[in-house]
Design an enzyme around this catalytic site. Structure first.
Site, short mmCIF file in Angstrom:
data_model
loop_
_atom_site.label_atom_id
_atom_site.label_comp_id
_atom_site.label_asym_id
_atom_site.label_seq_id
_atom_site.Cartn_x
_atom_site.Cartn_y
_atom_site.Cartn_z
N LYS A 182 0.64 -1.06 0.02
CA LYS A 182 0.11 0.00 0.07
C LYS A 182 0.81 1.21 0.02
O LYS A 182 2.16 1.12 0.14
CB LYS A 182 -1.00 -0.10 1.10
CG LYS A 182 -2.07 -1.10 1.20
CD LYS A 182 -2.83 -1.05 2.48
CE LYS A 182 -3.78 -2.24 2.43
NZ LYS A 182 -4.73 -2.31 3.73
N TYR A 218 -12.09 -2.59 -2.92
CA TYR A 218 -12.63 -2.82 -1.61
C TYR A 218 -14.17 -2.54 -1.73
O TYR A 218 -14.79 -2.28 -0.79
CB TYR A 218 -11.96 -1.61 -0.81
CG TYR A 218 -10.73 -2.11 -0.31
CD1 TYR A 218 -10.40 -2.95 0.49
CD2 TYR A 218 -9.44 -1.21 -0.62
CE1 TYR A 218 -9.03 -3.13 0.96
CE2 TYR A 218 -8.30 -1.23 -0.16
CZ TYR A 218 -8.04 -2.31 0.64
OH TYR A 218 -7.12 -2.55 1.05
N PHE A 243 -15.17 3.49 7.22
CA PHE A 243 -14.00 3.77 6.75
C PHE A 243 -13.70 3.72 5.16
O PHE A 243 -12.76 3.91 4.62
CB PHE A 243 -12.84 2.82 7.25
CG PHE A 243 -13.07 1.30 7.25
CD1 PHE A 243 -12.53 0.84 6.07
CD2 PHE A 243 -13.68 0.81 8.28
CE1 PHE A 243 -12.82 -0.68 5.89
CE2 PHE A 243 -13.74 -0.90 7.98
CZ PHE A 243 -13.42 -1.45 6.91
N ASN A 263 -1.53 -0.22 7.48
CA ASN A 263 -1.19 -1.54 7.86
C ASN A 263 -0.26 -2.14 6.62
O ASN A 263 -0.18 -3.16 6.42
CB ASN A 263 -2.32 -2.34 8.17
CG ASN A 263 -3.28 -2.81 7.13
OD1 ASN A 263 -3.26 -2.20 5.89
ND2 ASN A 263 -4.39 -3.37 7.62
N HIS A 284 -1.70 -5.42 1.65
CA HIS A 284 -2.88 -6.11 1.21
C HIS A 284 -2.69 -7.52 0.58
O HIS A 284 -1.59 -7.82 -0.09
CB HIS A 284 -3.89 -5.34 0.30
CG HIS A 284 -4.86 -6.33 -0.23
ND1 HIS A 284 -6.06 -6.52 0.40
CD2 HIS A 284 -4.80 -7.17 -1.40
CE1 HIS A 284 -6.80 -7.58 -0.28
NE2 HIS A 284 -6.11 -7.85 -1.35
N GLU A 304 -9.14 -10.62 -7.54
CA GLU A 304 -8.43 -9.36 -7.46
C GLU A 304 -7.26 -9.44 -8.50
O GLU A 304 -6.73 -8.54 -9.23
CB GLU A 304 -7.68 -9.36 -6.01
CG GLU A 304 -8.77 -9.00 -5.07
CD GLU A 304 -8.55 -9.30 -3.49
OE1 GLU A 304 -7.13 -9.43 -3.47
OE2 GLU A 304 -9.19 -8.89 -2.82
P1 RTP Z 1 -6.87 -5.80 3.17
O1 RTP Z 1 -7.90 -6.22 2.77
O2 RTP Z 1 -6.00 -4.60 3.17
O3 RTP Z 1 -5.49 -6.73 3.07
O4 RTP Z 1 -6.78 -5.92 4.84
P2 RTP Z 1 -7.57 -7.24 5.81
O5 RTP Z 1 -8.23 -8.14 4.99
O6 RTP Z 1 -6.55 -7.58 7.02
O7 RTP Z 1 -8.69 -6.35 6.57
P3 RTP Z 1 -9.98 -5.82 5.81
O8 RTP Z 1 -11.17 -6.07 7.15
O9 RTP Z 1 -10.24 -6.37 4.56
O10 RTP Z 1 -10.17 -4.26 5.90
C1 RTP Z 1 -9.73 -3.71 4.81
C2 RTP Z 1 -8.69 -2.45 5.04
O11 RTP Z 1 -9.38 -1.47 5.53
C3 RTP Z 1 -8.83 -0.96 6.71
N1 RTP Z 1 -9.78 -0.80 7.84
N2 RTP Z 1 -9.76 0.00 8.58
N3 RTP Z 1 -10.49 1.85 10.70
C4 RTP Z 1 -10.99 0.58 10.71
O12 RTP Z 1 -11.80 0.04 11.45
C5 RTP Z 1 -10.66 -0.27 9.60
N4 RTP Z 1 -10.91 -1.46 9.45
C6 RTP Z 1 -10.19 -1.99 8.35
C7 RTP Z 1 -7.48 -1.43 6.86
O13 RTP Z 1 -6.45 -0.65 6.16
C8 RTP Z 1 -7.67 -2.66 6.26
O14 RTP Z 1 -6.39 -3.31 5.84
MG MG Z 2 -9.31 -7.68 3.24
#
Ligand code: RTP
Ligand code: MG
Length: 149
Positions: free
Chosen positions: A9, A49, A57, A112, A115, A126
């Site tokens: 990212k 997303y 968010f 973070n 991805h 994707e």
């Molecule tokens: P990613 O899709 O980016 O790989 O991350 P992930 O699966 O671990 O998490 P996901 O639930 O898919 O969330 C996507 C991205 O959204 C941001 N996020 N912000 N502020 C918040 O509560 C929140 N929750 C999620 C994070 O950057 C996350 O990677």
């Molecule tokens: Mg995710």
């Protein structure tokens, strides 16, 4: 063979962690089959997303992904989808295990670093969203017989 989509990212690029991410995936034994640096369009970020469209968010997440270049990758290997998620670590870097990419280098859920696709079907979606078929290179690493029995 199984493939997954990984993206460093904007924060990971700005933190100079592109090499570290590639090094960890290579060292683990996965094969890089696609790689490009790019500025992400709003349309692509929103599609990527889409599953989070109704979350509070979503707007700031899309804004952030479009704010500076990312590095998009496709990695190949047995079990690479689930393994990549383990290498990357839990979503919130404060609770990601040390030894994971987020656990070693991050402190904030909205920054973070990286991805990784969360399931085999998601990975397929994707990869086709981010890469044209001709951008992916099928090749067999010379050490394959030392990686797999
Ligand atoms: P990613 O899709 O980016 O790989 O991350 P992930 O699966 O671990 O998490 P996901 O639930 O898919 O969330 C996507 C991205 O959204 C941001 N996020 N912000 N502020 C918040 O509560 C929140 N929750 C999620 C994070 O950057 C996350 O990677
Ligand atoms: Mg995710």
């Amino acid at each position: 063979m199984e493939r997954t989509f990984v993206m460093v990212k904007p924060d990971g690029v700005q933190r100079n962690l592109v090499g570290e991410v590639i090094r960890r995936f290579e060292a683990k034994g996965f094969t890089l089959v696609g790689l490009k640096m790019m500025k992400v369009s709003r349309e692509l970020a929103e599609q990527h997303y889409d599953v989070h469209r109704e979350r509070p968010f979503f707007g700031s997440l899309v804004e952030f992904i479009c704010s500076a270049p990312v590095v998009a990758m496709v990695w190949e290997g047995d079990g690479v989808v689930a393994s990549a998620r383990k290498l990357i670590g839990a979503t919130n870097p404060l609770t990601s295990e040390p030894g994971t990419i987020r656990g070693d280098f991050g402190v904030s859920i909205g920054r973070n670093l990286i991805h990784g696709s969360d399931a085999i079907e998601t990975a397929q979606r994707e990869i086709s969203l981010w890469f044209a078929p001709e951008e992916l290179v099928s090749w067999e690493p010379a050490n394959k017989s030392w990686l797999y029995e």
